[in-house]
Design an enzyme around this catalytic site. Structure first.
Site, short mmCIF file in Angstrom:
data_model
loop_
_atom_site.label_atom_id
_atom_site.label_comp_id
_atom_site.label_asym_id
_atom_site.label_seq_id
_atom_site.Cartn_x
_atom_site.Cartn_y
_atom_site.Cartn_z
N ASN A 515 0.78 -1.25 0.00
CA ASN A 515 0.00 0.00 0.00
C ASN A 515 0.81 1.29 0.00
O ASN A 515 0.27 2.34 -0.35
CB ASN A 515 -0.94 0.02 1.21
N TYR A 516 2.06 1.25 0.44
CA TYR A 516 2.80 2.51 0.60
C TYR A 516 4.08 2.61 -0.22
O TYR A 516 4.66 3.67 -0.34
CB TYR A 516 3.14 2.73 2.08
#
Length: 558
Positions: A515-516
């Site tokens: 996600n990051y």
């Protein structure tokens, strides 16, 4: 690069709708529920809810007062008037036989024959082919979660005030279908109808409903590997790359704002410093008692921080201690700049422990300000930017050319761990951790014994070769030498695995990785060092990041 992607607005969308949870099957008559020591036959509605509790009997949840209280309250709503009059105390309920029945069922499933397992696999495949795909703008796209979650008891994260409440069965009447006007609309099950059919091409969900515990909307979406998800992912990382170009200006601005005459500007600037420096989440306002007491940067209270002018040889130290997203504790001691420290002292003056630290600030004020600094900027973009830039820097520092592949992957995981620590992605050590470490250690010990034997055999072959000096003994020495080398490599691989596992037992690497972290950084690193991408991303992840695998070369810079 934008030409590689398709716009988020679709023109045509057709799908078959959701797969509902199977109806409740009553328990066999031999499986009894007891109340106050006496067997009692329950109505199907009450029995179904009782089975949810029985399935969790060995779990610590069922020992928690709040869980038991919420469960009992919701269970009584499903009872007949007669059952309600009889069952007045959860302590007098005995779910043991039910619990044993479900354990036996679970064991039976594990002991299924190959043929039985194959039958289930084929049925799942049939459902996948029918419901697991949609047609979007002439493309067949995979759907992520086409099955609707069955009813059960809500668990929540941490000490959630609603744990134990009944998650109701979702029916066609709860469902909103989204498809295009000119598509064949999914048929509801016979004798039922949908709550609503929409044709909204500005959203990417196919099905939605509202769950009864928190009133939140649930969605059936496309699989992460779909084109539309790929584009959204790509846009997310491009926004973070845009922040890279203006982050110095933003930092200079908030440092200047620490000296502002207006208290609201100072508070906003200190909060932004924490979001940037510590990758804190902004934190959203919640209704009182709605969820566990979790906070983010904007909702920090005075009780969540302690200030130390001097601590362990460092000046101006702030100690944070609060529950963040998913009730994960955030604990950190960090030295900050003097002006930040002085401002925090000012913000805390004459306040009670449960007063807001930033009483002139909330998430929407902060996000409005961020939008003014850069189009599309939110607190999350700072997390994505800082996570990705940290990974890139760490990979440069930690990877060396003379390492073999297992050692390079350990370096990769260490770089990923630095990000997970920054983002506070913790996990409880897996229940099987000690056991799996013991098994791994046993493999290492066996491999060491094997290496000793191989070295002894090599020494003996060398001695033989000195005496005989023929081709056969020379070849034998060479083979023994190769065997030693091979076992040494295998041993190193196991030892690297043990180090990796030990270092990551309380850190969740997956969240930041999925996600990051801009996947192009990882792909470029793999290409540069000749490491197969499958060593970093599993099959599902490779599907999700197919766009990055195609796009990134070894010189990619975030």
């Amino acid at each position: 690069t934008t030409s590689l992607f398709y716009g988020v607005k679709w023109k045509f969308l057709e799908h078959k709708g959701p797969v509902f949870a199977p109806p409740y099957e009553p328990l066999p008559s031999r499986v009894k529920f007891y109340y106050d020591g006496k067997p009692m036959r329950l109505s199907p509605e009450a029995e179904e809810v009782a089975t949810f509790f029985a399935k969790m009997l060995d779990h610590e949840y069922t020992t928690k007062d709040i869980f038991r209280k919420n469960f009992f309250k919701d269970w009584r709503k499903e009872m007949t008037a007669e059952e309600k009059a009889t069952i007045t105390d959860l302590k007098k309920c005995n779910f043991t036989e039910m619990s044993e029945y479900f354990k036996a069922q679970s064991e039976a499933r594990k002991a299924m024959s190959k043929e039985e397992k194959q039958k289930i696999k084929e049925e799942n495949e049939r459902l996948l082919q029918k419901y697991g795909y949609c047609i979007m703008d002439n493309h067949k796209e995979r759907i992520a979660n086409f099955r609707i979650e069955p009813p059960g008891l809500f668990r929540g994260r941490g000490d959630h005030p609603k744990m134990g409440m009944l998650k109701r069965r979702i029916r066609p009447e709860d469902i909103i279908i989204n498809c295009s006007k000119d598509s064949k609309c999914p048929e509801p099950p016979p004798g039922t109808k949908w709550k609503e059919v929409r044709h909204d091409n500005k959203v990417t969900w196919l099905v939605s409903w509202t769950e009864n515990i928190q009133g939140s909307i649930k969605y059936i979406m496309l699989n992460p590997s779909s084109r539309i998800k790929g584009e959204k992912d790509w846009q997310k990382y491009e926004t973070a790359r845009r922040l890279k170009k203006c982050v110095d200006r933003i930092r200079a601005q908030y440092r200047e704002d620490w000296k502002s005459k207006e208290m609201r500007v100072r508070q906003r600037a200190v909060a932004l410093y924490f979001i940037d420096k510590l990758a804190l989440r902004a934190g959203n306002e919640k209704e009182e008692g709605e969820t566990a007491d979790t906070v983010g940067c904007c909702s920090l209270r005075v009780e969540h921080i302690n200030l130390y002018p001097e601590n362990e040889g460092q000046e101006y130290v702030v100690e944070f201690d609060f529950l963040g997203k998913d009730s994960i504790r955030y604990y950190n001691k960090v030295p900050v700049e003097k002006r930040v420290f002085k401002n925090l002292q000012l913000f805390m003056e004459n306040k009670e422990p449960d007063d807001d630290l930033f009483d002139r600030l909330n998430t929407s004020i902060l996000n409005k300000h961020l939008q003014e600094l850069m189009d599309g900027l939110t607190a999350k973009v700072f997390r994505t930017y800082n996570a990705s830039i940290t990974l890139q820097q760490q990979l440069k520092e930690l990877t060396t050319a003379d390492e073999n592949i297992p050692a390079k992957i350990l370096s990769y995981n260490r770089a990923n761990r630095a990000v997970a620590i920054l983002c506070n992605h913790q996990r409880a050590p897996p229940k099987t951790f000690e056991k799996s470490m013991q098994n791994l250690q046993a493999k290492i010990d066996a491999k060491k014994d094997q290496l000793s034997d191989a070295k002894r055999e090599l020494k003996s072959a060398k001695a033989d070769a000195k005496v005989r000096k023929d081709e056969k003994t020379k070849k034998a020495v060479e083979n023994k030498r190769k065997a030693v080398q091979r076992i040494e490599e295998q041993l190193m691989k196991l030892e690297v695995q043990a180090t990796d596992r030990e270092e990551n037992k309380q850190i969740a690497l997956g969240t930041s990785k999925l996600n990051y972290l801009d996947p192009r950084i990882s792909v470029a690193w793999c290409k540069k060092w000749g490491i197969p991408v499958e060593k970093i991303y599993n099959k599902t992840q490779r599907e999700k990041f197919a766009w990055a695998i195609d796009m990134a070369d070894e010189d990619y810079e975030f």
